[in-house]
Scaffold this active site. Structure first.
Site, PDB file in Angstrom:
ATOM      1  N   GLU A  76     -61.144  49.095  27.743  1.00  0.00           N
ATOM      2  CA  GLU A  76     -61.633  47.969  26.949  1.00  0.00           C
ATOM      3  C   GLU A  76     -62.748  47.216  27.675  1.00  0.00           C
ATOM      4  O   GLU A  76     -62.756  45.985  27.736  1.00  0.00           O
ATOM      5  CB  GLU A  76     -60.484  47.024  26.590  1.00  0.00           C
ATOM      6  CG  GLU A  76     -59.399  47.708  25.779  1.00  0.00           C
ATOM      7  CD  GLU A  76     -58.316  46.770  25.261  1.00  0.00           C
ATOM      8  OE1 GLU A  76     -58.030  45.770  25.924  1.00  0.00           O
ATOM      9  OE2 GLU A  76     -57.780  47.053  24.172  1.00  0.00           O
ATOM     10  N   GLU A 106     -47.518  39.283  20.642  1.00  0.00           N
ATOM     11  CA  GLU A 106     -48.856  39.456  20.085  1.00  0.00           C
ATOM     12  C   GLU A 106     -48.824  40.126  18.705  1.00  0.00           C
ATOM     13  O   GLU A 106     -49.517  39.704  17.790  1.00  0.00           O
ATOM     14  CB  GLU A 106     -49.698  40.298  21.059  1.00  0.00           C
ATOM     15  CG  GLU A 106     -51.064  40.634  20.530  1.00  0.00           C
ATOM     16  CD  GLU A 106     -51.922  41.422  21.521  1.00  0.00           C
ATOM     17  OE1 GLU A 106     -51.453  41.726  22.631  1.00  0.00           O
ATOM     18  OE2 GLU A 106     -53.074  41.717  21.168  1.00  0.00           O
ATOM     19  N   ASP A 115     -50.245  50.508  21.418  1.00  0.00           N
ATOM     20  CA  ASP A 115     -50.422  49.165  21.965  1.00  0.00           C
ATOM     21  C   ASP A 115     -49.364  48.175  21.491  1.00  0.00           C
ATOM     22  O   ASP A 115     -49.654  47.340  20.633  1.00  0.00           O
ATOM     23  CB  ASP A 115     -51.822  48.666  21.585  1.00  0.00           C
ATOM     24  CG  ASP A 115     -52.258  47.473  22.403  1.00  0.00           C
ATOM     25  OD1 ASP A 115     -51.454  46.994  23.206  1.00  0.00           O
ATOM     26  OD2 ASP A 115     -53.402  47.028  22.234  1.00  0.00           O
TER      27      ASP A 115
HETATM   28  C1  BDP Z   1     -53.989  44.473  23.916  1.00  0.00           C
HETATM   29  C2  BDP Z   1     -54.386  43.031  23.841  1.00  0.00           C
HETATM   30  C3  BDP Z   1     -55.480  42.687  24.813  1.00  0.00           C
HETATM   31  C4  BDP Z   1     -55.094  43.161  26.198  1.00  0.00           C
HETATM   32  C5  BDP Z   1     -54.771  44.631  26.158  1.00  0.00           C
HETATM   33  C6  BDP Z   1     -54.260  45.157  27.492  1.00  0.00           C
HETATM   34  O1  BDP Z   1     -54.827  42.750  22.528  1.00  0.00           O
HETATM   35  O2  BDP Z   1     -55.688  41.303  24.769  1.00  0.00           O
HETATM   36  O3  BDP Z   1     -56.109  42.926  27.101  1.00  0.00           O
HETATM   37  O4  BDP Z   1     -53.736  44.856  25.241  1.00  0.00           O
HETATM   38  O5  BDP Z   1     -53.074  45.409  27.581  1.00  0.00           O
HETATM   39  O6  BDP Z   1     -52.797  44.626  23.218  1.00  0.00           O
HETATM   40  O7  BDP Z   1     -55.032  45.345  28.416  1.00  0.00           O
END
Ligand code: BDP
Length: 720
Positions: free
Chosen positions: A306, A408, A380
């Site tokens: 990401e 979340e 996720d």
């Molecule tokens: C996702 C979240 C994000 C996190 C990412 C992670 O939306 O904010 O940075 O996981 O685990 O679920 O790195």
């Protein structure tokens, strides 16, 4: 008169401070509501004696003193000489009595964190012994003993032997240095970075007490989307001040390491892990950290994921990156937790497969002090995912579990969702890596592949809200995480029952009502959000509410249509051998079961299969009807949950009652929102009517699509 007035003011003040706002978590220690039992406990606990002088022993003694005085409503004191009916607590080496051989033998099997609580007679005196190999075990044993009293258990003849099944039991805070919390729904960060290190908020100690009481032994203070500033001296001193508070409670501090830190704060021109200057920089950084925090736990790293920097920016592998950091901390006993949460929209491969593809070939290439931290499922933290195929795929490497405690994707700050069933579903899954019985639990506790270094992490739901977790029931998820990290064999129900008794008292009627609310709550939420294996259909960016229509974004795997693939024929992601072939990442027979339309458990159906709308489900209904049934059942269950909660009016603290009642109303409205938005949207593909007898959505699909939430909490700060 003046005197009377003062008394009244004083009493009013007491009333205010006694108001139950959830701050005390499961350590309320309210006076036991049974005078006969109090009397019995007083007879059995005439006093206590703690042996040893370490900070851990001191806090254990203080905690027992606090608990006894409040639970039994009388001063129970420390005793110098041993009498009958006392608690004797201390590490084995500090107990001068001749211990029964049975105890000495057991001590050899329970490591540094385990403990024994045993009632026995010596020289005609009846003693309750809390002992361990190390002082931290005594603290854990003390908390266990207190829990027995809180739960009004029989303490006549105790014989308890406990030790944790997993070595590193960590909270991961996604807290930023400006006190925002990524995916946090309970206010701002509890770490007041600006005032640290000089101002020590009393909360830090209560945080440590709560964690120690459930066996959490480490905390990663900062967000995985890391800021390298935390590795500067200015911030390390602040982290060191927290470490000082946590140390007596057996809690180590860890930090997230931003891979590009050598450039950002070290003024180097590269962060290439094979560059000697970079390696030297990290070694010096580790030295600096250990000078300030001698028991620093190590680094957690999100790299090449990401948009985060990582070794691949320099054409190097994850193992090159992890090993460089591991080398820097190994001398001090530190570890590196390297996350496997990686995926890239430039890779033309199903996102669910990417972590496995990248990491499996690296099995055996990591240094001994590296753990790979794997999320429970391959996408996720969705309301339901099958277990991650990396579990069981890297026998040479310690894999640690990453669960998300903060909700979340499960209703954020307003939905009551008890997560232990989600955690258990994952760890009880059988990977078949070494034949039947090769559960995920055995992978992460090291027993399957003989690893001594083991770990489990939970992304924290803690913030500076007075009750810590925003929703009171968020506390149960923090509690459940810790208890399962200690002993994954506990059942969800056992843990729920403990938490309820510690939080709401021991009246069976109340306990039963709340347990009946908690136990089905996760399945309810799956039903009104993502039934039958649907996933990743939530709002854009803030992830709040339903948005299965999200498409045409810069990254396909950040849309919803990528995952549900609804069209006029049907719905679901074909991950069978004819589709993305993600099923092949599982061992046999799991892969065949997931691959087969008939054998695949219906709860994962649309995760693995693209299924026609008129497909006949096990119930005899068509897929469309079944999907609608789940969405409607989800809403119904929230309504029945509210009815159960209403029965508690007047029976529990009114503050807590009102707090949860208001949130449940929001949950009900949002469950209806999820149901209506999803059913209306999927109907545009199925072209089928909502089955007879179901209430019709009172709003249009366009209405739901028009909703915007620019300030929804927990969004990732824009500068990342
Ligand atoms: C996702 C979240 C994000 C996190 C990412 C992670 O939306 O904010 O940075 O996981 O685990 O679920 O790195």
């Amino acid at each position: 008169m003046k005197y009377l007035f003062s008394i009244l003011v004083f009493m009013a003040a007491i009333n205010i401070t006694n108001a139950e706002d959830g701050y005390k978590l499961w350590l309320r220690y309210d006076k036991i509501d049974n005078p006969v039992l109090i009397e019995k406990y007083r007879q059995l606990i005439k006093g206590y004696s703690f042996k040893g002088n370490s900070p851990s022993i001191k806090v254990a003694e203080k905690e027992l003193n606090l608990a006894l005085n409040k639970l039994l409503d009388c001063e129970i004191q420390t005793l110098d000489n041993l009498r009958s009916n006392v608690i004797l607590a201390g590490a084995h080496k500090n107990i001068t009595l001749n211990l029964p051989e049975e105890i000495s033998n057991k001590l050899k099997t329970i490591g540094d964190e385990g403990y024994i609580i045993k009632t026995f007679e010596t020289e005609g005196k009846r003693i309750t012994l809390i002992t361990a190999n190390a002082d931290i075990g005594v603290l854990y044993g003390t908390f266990h003993f207190i829990r027995l009293l809180q739960m009004q258990s029989d303490i006549d003849n105790l014989n308890i032997v406990e030790s944790p099944l997993i070595k590193l039991r960590l909270l991961n805070h996604w807290d930023n240095l400006d006190r925002t919390v990524e995916r946090g729904y309970a206010g701002f960060s509890i770490w007041n970075w600006h005032l640290l290190p000089d101002y020590i908020d009393p909360r830090y100690k209560d945080y440590a007490r709560a964690n120690a009481s459930i066996g959490v032994n480490g905390t990663v203070l900062t967000n995985v989307n890391a800021n390298s500033l935390v590795l500067t001296k200015q911030y390390l001193k602040k982290a060191a001040a927290l470490a000082d508070v946590f140390r007596p409670y057996g809690i180590k501090v860890y930090l997230t390491a931003r891979f590009s830190a050598p450039i950002e704060i070290g003024k180097l021109s590269t962060a290439d892990p094979l560059n000697p200057e970079v390696r030297k920089w990290w070694k010096e950084k580790a030295k600096e950290i250990y000078e300030l925090i001698p028991d620093f736990g190590g680094f957690l790293v999100k790299a090449n994921s990401e948009g985060q920097p990582g070794p691949q920016n320099y054409g190097r592998s994850h193992s090159d990156g992890a090993n460089m950091l591991a080398e820097a901390v190994e001398h001090y006993g530190g570890v590196v937790m390297w996350r496997a949460f990686v995926y890239d929209n430039n890779v033309p491969e199903d996102r669910a497969k990417q972590a496995y593809n990248e990491f499996k070939p690296l099995d055996g290439k990591f240094k001994d002090n590296v753990l790979i931290q794997v999320k429970n499922g391959p996408i996720d933290f969705q309301p339901r995912e099958p277990f991650h195929p990396l579990f069981g795929a890297m026998p040479e490497t310690p894999l640690m579990m990453e669960f998300q405690i903060t909700q979340e994707y499960l209703g954020q700050g307003t939905h009551l969702v008890y997560l232990a069933p989600l955690f258990k579903e994952c760890i009880e899954s059988d990977t078949y890596a070494k034949g039947a019985g090769s559960t995920v639990a055995k992978v992460i506790d090291g027993s399957l592949d003989n690893h001594a270094l083991t770990g489990i992490a939970g992304v924290s739901n803690i913030g500076n809200d007075r009750n810590w977790t925003g929703h009171l029931f968020g506390q149960s998820n923090w509690y459940a995480f810790g208890r399962l990290a200690w002993n994954h064999n506990l059942t969800s129900e056992q843990i729920a029952e403990e938490w309820i008794r510690l939080t709401f008292g021991n009246k069976n009627e109340i306990v039963e009502i709340i347990k009946n609310i908690m136990m089905p709550s996760r399945e309810n939420t799956v039903n009104y959000m993502t039934p039958l294996g649907l996933h990743h259909i939530m709002g854009w960016d803030h992830h709040y509410g339903p948005a299965p229509w999200i498409k045409d974004k810069p990254r396909a795997e950040w849309t919803s249509v990528y995952y549900h693939r609804a069209d006029s024929n049907g719905i679901g992601f074909d991950r069978t051998v004819n589709g993305s072939n993600a099923v092949s990442q599982y061992h046999s027979p799991v892969s065949e079961i997931f691959n087969s339309l008939e054998k695949c458990p219906e709860k994962y159906l649309l995760w693995f299969h693209h299924v026609p709308w008129d497909y006949k489900m096990k119930s005899g209904k068509t897929l469309w009807e079944e999907l609608c049934n789940h969405y409607y059942a989800g809403v119904d269950s929230v309504r029945s949950m509210s009815k159960k909660w209403k029965q508690l009016e007047g029976k529990i603290d009114s503050e807590l009652f009102d707090h949860v009642s208001m949130l449940m109303k929001i949950q009900e409205d949002e469950a209806v929102w999820w149901r209506n938005a999803c059913v209306l949207y999927f109907q545009t593909f199925s072209k089928l009517p909502i089955p007879e007898g179901f209430e019709k959505p009172d709003k249009t699909l366009e209405y739901y699509q028009s909703l915007e939430f620019p300030y929804a909490p927990g969004i990732r700060p824009k500068w990342h």
